[in-house]
Design an enzyme around this catalytic site. Sequence first.
Site, PDB file in Angstrom:
ATOM      1  N   THR A  56       0.869  -1.144   0.087  1.00 15.58           N
ATOM      2  CA  THR A  56       0.057   0.106   0.024  1.00 15.58           C
ATOM      3  C   THR A  56       0.895   1.093  -0.051  1.00 15.58           C
ATOM      4  O   THR A  56       1.980   1.254   0.443  1.00 15.58           O
ATOM      5  CB  THR A  56      -0.796  -0.039   1.311  1.00 15.58           C
ATOM      6  OG1 THR A  56      -1.791  -0.828   1.285  1.00 15.58           O
ATOM      7  CG2 THR A  56      -1.470   1.276   1.374  1.00 15.58           C
ATOM      8  N   GLY A 111     -10.731  -2.431   2.951  1.00 19.05           N
ATOM      9  CA  GLY A 111     -10.064  -2.245   4.044  1.00 19.05           C
ATOM     10  C   GLY A 111      -9.948  -0.955   4.595  1.00 19.05           C
ATOM     11  O   GLY A 111     -10.953   0.001   4.572  1.00 19.05           O
ATOM     12  N   GLY A 145      -5.813  -4.157   7.250  1.00 18.17           N
ATOM     13  CA  GLY A 145      -7.040  -3.119   7.455  1.00 18.17           C
ATOM     14  C   GLY A 145      -7.894  -3.600   8.489  1.00 18.17           C
ATOM     15  O   GLY A 145      -8.330  -2.609   8.911  1.00 18.17           O
TER      16      GLY A 145
HETATM   17  N1  ASP Z   1      -4.054  -1.359   4.655  1.00 15.71           N
HETATM   18  C1  ASP Z   1      -4.536  -2.184   3.430  1.00 15.71           C
HETATM   19  C2  ASP Z   1      -5.776  -2.916   3.458  1.00 15.71           C
HETATM   20  O1  ASP Z   1      -5.889  -3.745   4.470  1.00 15.71           O
HETATM   21  C3  ASP Z   1      -3.518  -3.210   2.909  1.00 15.71           C
HETATM   22  C4  ASP Z   1      -2.139  -2.593   3.207  1.00 15.71           C
HETATM   23  O2  ASP Z   1      -1.825  -1.675   3.769  1.00 15.71           O
HETATM   24  O3  ASP Z   1      -1.001  -3.350   2.561  1.00 15.71           O
HETATM   25  O4  ASP Z   1      -6.481  -2.889   2.642  1.00 15.71           O
END
Ligand code: ASP
Length: 273
Positions: A143, A173, A197
């Site tokens: 991300t 997420g 998330g």
């Molecule tokens: N936070 C993101 C999600 O859960 C994933 C990530 O940060 O890699 O969609």
Amino acid sequence: MTSPQAACLRAVLQLGYHLLDRGSSALVAVEQTIRVLERSGLFNAGKGAHLQLDGVRRMDASIMEGDSLRAGAVASIEGTVYPISVARCVMEETDHVLLVGPMATKFARYFKMERHGLRTPPRRLPYGTMLKQIRSARNQHGTVGAVALDRTGTVAAGASTGGIDLMLPGRVGDTPIIGCGVYADNEAGAVSMTGWGESIIRLAVAKEICDRLAQGTAPATAARVVLKRLVTRVQGAAGALVLGPNGRFAIEHVTPHMAAGWWDGRSEPTVRD
Ligand code: ASP
């Protein structure tokens, strides 16, 4: 760190710094740096976004600025190179904060946001099979996010993602949820999150860190305290970019890795994994 990802991070740190140095707003610096990361295809965002279990790339993004607390976000958007710019467009062209799914995609089309032609064959898995495949993603990577402080003292935060590795179609997420994946308030600071998330949402982590900043806690301490609580309360995993209104800054994570960097305009940008 000498990977293509590290080189890209160094380039966007220089871009963001120069934009701010020339008087751009924190919002513009955050959007423009995230656009480069989305376009690169090197991260789990934009062109590089993960596919959901039906083979479709659905993306989430959000952006917020700390002067008037304006925010915009999109969730489950498809076929666009720059979800972060669509999020900014939601913020600036509507009275809404969050648009989702096909209607977010339609909104992006209306405003002629750049499309990507990435096509993947649909996966026709029975729903029960997909349900068995999903799992908690504690150690995901990729991300993208940014925080910035401009000359007027305004902070901004943004984030963009393709989600986690094995997720049901329609799963959203923390990234597009204001207060969870991002938060920005000139009276507190700016926070951008990455990580699992589902755990970040349950503790509204970005707002929780900002609330501590507003009480005078230093960025590193605020992040550490909240991330520790994330682990003990919900067995979560995450990393945070945290920027105080005075420019104090911290990168903290309870995941094994988090590629991130900063630059103060001197020497070379610092990038670490
Ligand atoms: N936070 C993101 C999600 O859960 C994933 C990530 O940060 O890699 O969609």
